[in-house]
Design a protein around this motif. Structure first.
Motif, PDB file in Angstrom:
ATOM      1  N   ILE A 193     -27.144 -11.106 -35.558  1.00 20.78           N
ATOM      2  CA  ILE A 193     -26.263 -10.901 -36.701  1.00 20.78           C
ATOM      3  C   ILE A 193     -26.221 -12.191 -37.506  1.00 20.78           C
ATOM      4  N   MET A 194     -26.516 -12.084 -38.795  1.00 20.54           N
ATOM      5  CA  MET A 194     -26.484 -13.244 -39.682  1.00 20.54           C
ATOM      6  C   MET A 194     -25.305 -13.106 -40.635  1.00 20.54           C
ATOM      7  N   LEU A 195     -24.517 -14.165 -40.738  1.00 19.18           N
ATOM      8  CA  LEU A 195     -23.420 -14.219 -41.700  1.00 19.18           C
ATOM      9  C   LEU A 195     -23.790 -15.215 -42.788  1.00 19.18           C
ATOM     10  N   CYS A 196     -23.399 -14.917 -43.990  1.00 19.91           N
ATOM     11  CA  CYS A 196     -23.713 -15.797 -45.121  1.00 19.91           C
ATOM     12  C   CYS A 196     -22.469 -15.956 -45.980  1.00 19.91           C
ATOM     13  N   CYS A 197     -22.125 -17.201 -46.292  1.00 22.74           N
ATOM     14  CA  CYS A 197     -21.005 -17.449 -47.210  1.00 22.74           C
ATOM     15  C   CYS A 197     -21.392 -18.579 -48.154  1.00 22.74           C
ATOM     16  N   ALA A 198     -20.470 -18.998 -48.973  1.00 21.53           N
ATOM     17  CA  ALA A 198     -20.779 -20.002 -49.997  1.00 21.53           C
ATOM     18  C   ALA A 198     -21.333 -21.285 -49.383  1.00 21.53           C
ATOM     19  N   ALA A 199     -20.643 -21.843 -48.388  1.00 24.98           N
ATOM     20  CA  ALA A 199     -21.093 -23.100 -47.800  1.00 24.98           C
ATOM     21  C   ALA A 199     -21.485 -22.991 -46.331  1.00 24.98           C
ATOM     22  N   GLY A 200     -21.200 -21.863 -45.711  1.00 25.66           N
ATOM     23  CA  GLY A 200     -21.528 -21.690 -44.301  1.00 25.66           C
ATOM     24  C   GLY A 200     -20.453 -22.213 -43.364  1.00 25.66           C
ATOM     25  N   LEU A 201     -19.394 -22.784 -43.919  1.00 28.05           N
ATOM     26  CA  LEU A 201     -18.354 -23.386 -43.086  1.00 28.05           C
ATOM     27  C   LEU A 201     -17.314 -22.372 -42.626  1.00 28.05           C
ATOM     28  N   SER A 202     -16.798 -21.595 -43.554  1.00 30.81           N
ATOM     29  CA  SER A 202     -15.755 -20.632 -43.174  1.00 30.81           C
ATOM     30  C   SER A 202     -16.298 -19.585 -42.205  1.00 30.81           C
ATOM     31  N   THR A 203     -17.554 -19.230 -42.349  1.00 25.95           N
ATOM     32  CA  THR A 203     -18.110 -18.230 -41.437  1.00 25.95           C
ATOM     33  C   THR A 203     -18.384 -18.802 -40.049  1.00 25.95           C
ATOM     34  N   SER A 204     -18.456 -20.120 -39.918  1.00 26.04           N
ATOM     35  CA  SER A 204     -18.683 -20.709 -38.591  1.00 26.04           C
ATOM     36  C   SER A 204     -17.552 -20.373 -37.637  1.00 26.04           C
ATOM     37  N   LEU A 205     -16.313 -20.403 -38.125  1.00 31.13           N
ATOM     38  CA  LEU A 205     -15.170 -20.019 -37.302  1.00 31.13           C
ATOM     39  C   LEU A 205     -15.256 -18.529 -36.955  1.00 31.13           C
ATOM     40  N   LEU A 206     -15.645 -17.729 -37.935  1.00 26.33           N
ATOM     41  CA  LEU A 206     -15.786 -16.292 -37.705  1.00 26.33           C
ATOM     42  C   LEU A 206     -16.865 -16.020 -36.664  1.00 26.33           C
ATOM     43  N   VAL A 207     -17.950 -16.780 -36.696  1.00 30.18           N
ATOM     44  CA  VAL A 207     -19.025 -16.621 -35.711  1.00 30.18           C
ATOM     45  C   VAL A 207     -18.483 -16.804 -34.296  1.00 30.18           C
ATOM     46  N   SER A 208     -17.686 -17.860 -34.078  1.00 31.02           N
ATOM     47  CA  SER A 208     -17.180 -18.098 -32.719  1.00 31.02           C
ATOM     48  C   SER A 208     -16.251 -16.968 -32.275  1.00 31.02           C
ATOM     49  N   LYS A 209     -15.463 -16.426 -33.185  1.00 38.27           N
ATOM     50  CA  LYS A 209     -14.585 -15.309 -32.827  1.00 38.27           C
ATOM     51  C   LYS A 209     -15.395 -14.032 -32.562  1.00 38.27           C
ATOM     52  N   MET A 210     -16.471 -13.843 -33.312  1.00 40.24           N
ATOM     53  CA  MET A 210     -17.338 -12.681 -33.080  1.00 40.24           C
ATOM     54  C   MET A 210     -18.053 -12.813 -31.742  1.00 40.24           C
ATOM     55  N   GLN A 211     -18.471 -14.025 -31.386  1.00 43.61           N
ATOM     56  CA  GLN A 211     -19.147 -14.228 -30.105  1.00 43.61           C
ATOM     57  C   GLN A 211     -18.211 -13.929 -28.939  1.00 43.61           C
ATOM     58  N   LYS A 212     -16.929 -14.297 -29.090  1.00 45.91           N
ATOM     59  CA  LYS A 212     -15.956 -13.969 -28.048  1.00 45.91           C
ATOM     60  C   LYS A 212     -15.824 -12.455 -27.909  1.00 45.91           C
ATOM     61  N   ALA A 213     -15.787 -11.743 -29.039  1.00 46.89           N
ATOM     62  CA  ALA A 213     -15.699 -10.283 -29.003  1.00 46.89           C
ATOM     63  C   ALA A 213     -16.927  -9.688 -28.320  1.00 46.89           C
ATOM     64  N   ALA A 214     -18.103 -10.241 -28.610  1.00 45.43           N
ATOM     65  CA  ALA A 214     -19.338  -9.761 -27.982  1.00 45.43           C
ATOM     66  C   ALA A 214     -19.286  -9.968 -26.476  1.00 45.43           C
ATOM     67  N   GLU A 215     -18.833 -11.148 -26.047  1.00 45.08           N
ATOM     68  CA  GLU A 215     -18.742 -11.448 -24.617  1.00 45.08           C
ATOM     69  C   GLU A 215     -17.764 -10.496 -23.925  1.00 45.08           C
ATOM     70  N   LEU A 216     -16.620 -10.252 -24.562  1.00 45.52           N
ATOM     71  CA  LEU A 216     -15.625  -9.341 -23.984  1.00 45.52           C
ATOM     72  C   LEU A 216     -16.175  -7.928 -23.836  1.00 45.52           C
ATOM     73  N   ASN A 217     -17.096  -7.552 -24.723  1.00 50.00           N
ATOM     74  CA  ASN A 217     -17.698  -6.219 -24.676  1.00 50.00           C
ATOM     75  C   ASN A 217     -19.007  -6.203 -23.888  1.00 50.00           C
ATOM     76  N   GLY A 218     -19.378  -7.346 -23.325  1.00 49.54           N
ATOM     77  CA  GLY A 218     -20.593  -7.426 -22.522  1.00 49.54           C
ATOM     78  C   GLY A 218     -21.869  -7.197 -23.317  1.00 49.54           C
ATOM     79  N   ILE A 219     -21.855  -7.599 -24.591  1.00 50.52           N
ATOM     80  CA  ILE A 219     -23.020  -7.400 -25.454  1.00 50.52           C
ATOM     81  C   ILE A 219     -23.706  -8.733 -25.684  1.00 50.52           C
ATOM     82  N   ASP A 220     -25.007  -8.765 -25.423  1.00 53.84           N
ATOM     83  CA  ASP A 220     -25.815  -9.965 -25.618  1.00 53.84           C
ATOM     84  C   ASP A 220     -26.320  -9.982 -27.059  1.00 53.84           C
TER      85      ASP A 220
END
Length: 103
Positions: free
Chosen positions: A6-33
């Motif tokens: 999954i690729m996220l794209c925003c103006a500077a790439g900074l705000s989505t970095s926090l979103l990436v870590s939260k999405m990765q936690k959701a993936a781990e909780l759902n057992g999805i690689d």
């Protein structure tokens, strides 16, 4: 190696970095690689040459790029829901990305 990318794209790439870590936690909780990464709009084309994502999610501030990416990519492209983005709701954005991959 991750099953999906999954690729996220925003103006500077900074705000989505926090979103990436939260999405990765959701993936781990759902057992999805899954591989999730963020990039800036300026670097998006270079990243697309390096990576082959299964879905591209755009931050609301770069929604104007949606048509351009849809024209040149053969993957789902969607603007992240503004409320989910503002609240950094990684679980909802992750669920939406996965559903787009499977549509």
């Amino acid at each position: 190696m991750a099953e999906k990318t999954i690729m996220l794209c925003c103006a500077a790439g900074l705000s989505t970095s926090l979103l990436v870590s939260k999405m990765q936690k959701a993936a781990e909780l759902n057992g999805i690689d899954v591989k999730i990464f963020a990039t800036s709009a300026a670097d998006a084309d270079a990243k697309l040459d390096e990576e082959i994502p299964d879905v591209l999610m755009l931050g609301p501030q770069v929604r104007y790029l949606e048509g351009q990416f849809k024209d040149k990519l053969n993957i789902p492209v969607e603007v992240i829901n503004m409320q989910d983005y503002g609240m950094m709701n990684g679980e909802e954005v992750f669920k939406r990305a996965v559903s787009l991959i499977h549509e």
